[in-house]
Design a protein around this motif. Structure first.
Motif, PDB file in Angstrom:
ATOM      1  N   SER A 156      -6.436   4.779   1.902  1.00 47.11           N
ATOM      2  CA  SER A 156      -4.990   4.702   1.703  1.00 47.11           C
ATOM      3  C   SER A 156      -4.590   5.175   0.315  1.00 47.11           C
ATOM      4  CB  SER A 156      -4.507   3.259   1.878  1.00 47.11           C
ATOM      5  OG  SER A 156      -5.002   2.452   0.831  1.00 47.11           O
ATOM      6  N   ALA A 185      -1.047   4.280  -2.180  1.00 46.38           N
ATOM      7  CA  ALA A 185       0.176   3.484  -2.251  1.00 46.38           C
ATOM      8  C   ALA A 185       0.837   3.705  -3.598  1.00 46.38           C
ATOM      9  CB  ALA A 185      -0.151   2.003  -2.065  1.00 46.38           C
ATOM     10  N   GLY A 211       0.048   1.402  -8.205  1.00 43.91           N
ATOM     11  CA  GLY A 211      -0.277   2.338  -7.134  1.00 43.91           C
ATOM     12  C   GLY A 211      -1.700   2.863  -7.221  1.00 43.91           C
ATOM     13  N   VAL A 269      -5.216   4.850  -5.049  1.00 47.72           N
ATOM     14  CA  VAL A 269      -5.931   5.002  -3.779  1.00 47.72           C
ATOM     15  C   VAL A 269      -6.958   3.889  -3.579  1.00 47.72           C
ATOM     16  CG1 VAL A 269      -5.606   7.505  -3.711  1.00 47.72           C
ATOM     17  CG2 VAL A 269      -7.645   6.559  -4.823  1.00 47.72           C
ATOM     18  N   SER A 270      -7.554   3.889  -2.389  1.00 53.52           N
ATOM     19  CA  SER A 270      -8.553   2.877  -2.009  1.00 53.52           C
ATOM     20  C   SER A 270      -9.754   2.911  -2.949  1.00 53.52           C
ATOM     21  CB  SER A 270      -9.063   3.177  -0.597  1.00 53.52           C
ATOM     22  OG  SER A 270      -7.998   3.306   0.285  1.00 53.52           O
ATOM     23  N   PRO A 271     -10.523   1.804  -2.972  1.00 56.62           N
ATOM     24  CA  PRO A 271     -11.733   1.779  -3.802  1.00 56.62           C
ATOM     25  C   PRO A 271     -12.688   2.922  -3.442  1.00 56.62           C
ATOM     26  CG  PRO A 271     -11.323  -0.386  -2.792  1.00 56.62           C
ATOM     27  CD  PRO A 271     -10.283   0.544  -2.269  1.00 56.62           C
ATOM     28  N   ILE A 292     -11.248  -2.606   6.838  1.00 55.22           N
ATOM     29  CA  ILE A 292     -10.039  -3.431   6.900  1.00 55.22           C
ATOM     30  C   ILE A 292      -8.787  -2.549   6.857  1.00 55.22           C
ATOM     31  CG2 ILE A 292      -9.750  -3.953   4.421  1.00 55.22           C
ATOM     32  CD1 ILE A 292      -9.488  -6.955   5.955  1.00 55.22           C
ATOM     33  N   GLU A 293      -8.866  -1.439   6.136  1.00 53.72           N
ATOM     34  CA  GLU A 293      -7.686  -0.571   6.071  1.00 53.72           C
ATOM     35  C   GLU A 293      -7.421   0.102   7.416  1.00 53.72           C
ATOM     36  OE1 GLU A 293      -8.069   1.532   2.025  1.00 53.72           O
ATOM     37  OE2 GLU A 293      -6.207   0.413   1.956  1.00 53.72           O
TER      38      GLU A 293
END
Lengths: 424, 192
Positions: free
Chosen positions: A375, A377, A394, A396-398, A406-407
């Motif tokens: 993701s 955000a 904001g 991005v994902s790890p 989970i995402e």
């Protein structure tokens, strides 16, 4: 096909001078009180229409959309990859928007906007407005993709507007022999949905890996590198699709040959494919171009960062992919957020009240496999008249992919909520 | 004191408007509506893994957002988003959602579990999750009509230690079986 500036001005002039326009339809619905007309029933238009009515029931809202339904681009890549099998889960209708909020939905094609007389001409008749919200999405810059005409689109689908094109691309993948090559072209940014092409490549690779393991996908990207979530996509591809995705940056495709099933990279290199997905360069939806709403780049619509009112035409607001919203990307969620900001301020302007400064969000998930998603955000604010991301927020994902499972689950609820917002 | 402060705000506000034709700072609705793409219009969620915020306690939202912001509570995107807001903005959003009507969800729930959960709630949880979970003491979140999958995911995080349980909750949860906890969540999900 395109109404150029000169003929547009002529049209406007004629109408302003009160001369009858040939073929101009009769007034479809006479206006009594305050009225906002919304063009487009997608991620932006539906929300603008609904939130204006939620804020002020005394304002009549007419939403004009050429179709009686809308198919979401977000998640349509999962259909192409066979992860979801029914486009109905991505489809909304407008009946509840009408029933719950009193939005008047007109199914018609908008053919002209007269910003002086404040009249929209549609295939069913004219509609006058006090303020106009234009949320037309994108159209293609076909002059920059030689040979990509309507017939070529049926052989080499773009699938960048969800619906029949999405179904066509899926069918071509299913019909392709194992050992075949899929070619995808990515236009130079900005275009609708920055991570979209890379999610699509992932979903196509997911399908090929499972069903046609001798096949591969060649991604010809006009950009120097992946334009969104780059390191995450690269990791996802390395972990899952080594030898299946052949990513080639800085390969701008400028010409197609539908007969030969080939694309040309700037006249230098020909690449052939068994299935070819051409994502052409883009600009604001045709009606925004025809109405003189695009800026100096002739592609996108500059707007005021508080009200989303066009800086080219007073009384007309542009939201969603078509507008230039600073740091807010051309995404479905951005359009949703922009629509609410615009709605708040359209209501304020109509009522002679003070406008409210923007606070916006973007959230966007991309699937790598059927069970892994990543993701991006962001939270947005205005600084010196420009929309910027709030500093130190904001992202991005790890990078270690610890959240992909989970995402992928959260993304499903994202879709459920945003489509419900648009349709109820 | 209050009057003086208000007067100062008005005066500078008027200056700003006349100088730049400025807009008002983001209102609670402006801030909160941006959340609704994921949490539903006015915070009433239809996505089973995303919590409804409508009618949630103001304190509970504030605490959650501040923990997301500091990283104390792990989330996927909520940490990244929470960092975009000041404490005052978080309070404004919390207040906005706390004032929205309870969003009744329609979920497939197990009747036997609901009945079992109801008695467990009364005996163990009712002092903080008051009114059958419709309200919460201090920063205790309201649970009524919340999505079962969301609550199950949160409970799994509590049990794994990923999310830290308040002391009082831990005392009650530790002796309970997984079946007990699942029954409790079925009960909360059923409350309208």
């Amino acid at each position: 096909m395109t109404l150029d500036r000169r003929s547009f001005l002529k049209l406007v002039g004629a109408s302003a001078a009160g001369l009858p326009l040939i073929g101009r339809a009769a007034e479809l619905m006479p206006k009594s009180g305050k009225r906002v007309v919304v063009i487009g029933g997608g991620y932006g238009g539906t929300i603008a229409a609904k939130y204006i009515r939620m804020a002020d029931k005394s304002i009549e809202v007419v939403m004009i959309e050429r179709n009686d339904h809308f198919v979401s681009c977000p998640f349509s890549n999962l259909y192409i990859g066979g992860v979801i099998t029914d486009l109905n889960t991505l489809t909304i209708k407008y009946d509840k928007l009408a029933a719950n909020h009193g939005v008047k939905v007109v199914q018609a094609e908008v053919t002209a906007i007269d910003p002086v007389a404040k009249v929209v001409t549609t295939s069913k008749g004219t509609i006058t407005y006090d303020r106009l919200v234009v949320s037309p999405g994108i159209d293609f810059r076909l002059d920059e993709m030689k040979g990509y005409d309507a017939a070529a689109m049926e052989k080499m689908p773009h699938a960048w507007k969800a619906g029949p094109q999405t179904v066509l691309l899926r069918k071509q993948l299913v019909d392709m022999k194992d050992g075949g090559t899929v070619v995808m072209t990515v236009p130079l940014a900005p275009y609708r949905c920055p991570p979209g092409p890379y999610e699509r490549a992932s979903m196509i690779a997911h399908y090929l890996k499972k069903n046609k393991p001798k096949s591969k996908i060649v991604v010809l990207d006009g950009n120097p590198d992946i334009t969104s979530k780059g390191p995450l996509f690269k990791k996802g591809w390395k972990d899952n699709y080594e030898g299946i995705i052949d990513y080639r940056p800085a390969k701008k495709v400028t010409e197609v040959d539908a007969k030969a099933m080939a694309v040309m990279v700037e006249g230098l290199e020909e690449v052939k494919g068994d299935v070819i997905n051409v994502i052409p360069p883009q600009r604001a939806g045709q009606i925004a171009v025809a109405a003189g709403l695009v800026g100096d780049d002739k592609n996108w619509c500059p707007v005021n960062a508080t009200t989303f009112e066009s800086t080219k035409q007073a009384g007309i607001h542009v939201i969603g992919d078509a507008c230039v919203a600073g740091a807010m990307p051309k995404s479905g969620y951005s359009a949703n957020s922009e629509a609410k900001i615009c709605a708040t301020n359209v209501v304020a302007l109509l009522n002679g009240k003070e406008t409210t400064e923007l606070s916006g969000i973007n959230t966007c998930y991309s699937y790598i496999t059927d069970k892994d998603a990543i993701s991006v955000a962001g939270v947005y604010t205005v600084k010196e008249g420009k929309i910027i991301a709030v500093p130190n927020s904001g992202g991005v994902s790890p990078a270690d992919f610890s959240a992909t499972k989970i995402e992928a689950i959260y993304a499903e609820s994202w879709l459920k909520n945003i489509l419900t917002e648009m349709s109820t | 004191m209050t009057m003086k402060w208000r007067g100062w705000v008005l005066a500078t506000g008027a200056l700003a408007i006349s100088a730049l034709a400025q807009a008002a700072p983001p209102s609670p609705a402006m801030l909160s509506n941006a959340c609704a793409g994921c949490h539903g219009t006015n915070g009433g969620s239809y996505g089973p893994t995303m919590p409804s915020l409508a009618n949630q306690s103001k304190e509970a939202i504030e605490v959650a957002m501040k923990k997301f912001k500091s990283g104390e509570r792990s989330g996927s995107i909520m940490g990244r988003l929470a960092k975009g807001y000041s404490d005052a903005e978080i309070t404004a959003m919390a207040e906005f959602f706390s004032k929205q009507k309870l969003h009744p969800t329609t979920q497939t729930l197990d009747k036997a579990k609901i009945a079992k959960g109801a008695s467990l709630q009364e005996a163990n949880c009712g002092r903080c999750h008051i009114e059958d979970g419709k309200e919460g003491k201090d920063d205790t979140p309201a649970m009524a009509s919340q999505w079962l999958p969301y609550m199950q995911m949160q409970m799994a995080d509590y049990l794994s230690g990923k999310r830290k349980m308040p002391e009082k909750m831990k005392e009650k949860v530790d002796p309970m079986s997984k079946e007990d906890l699942d029954a409790l969540l079925h009960f909360y999900a059923s409350v309208k």
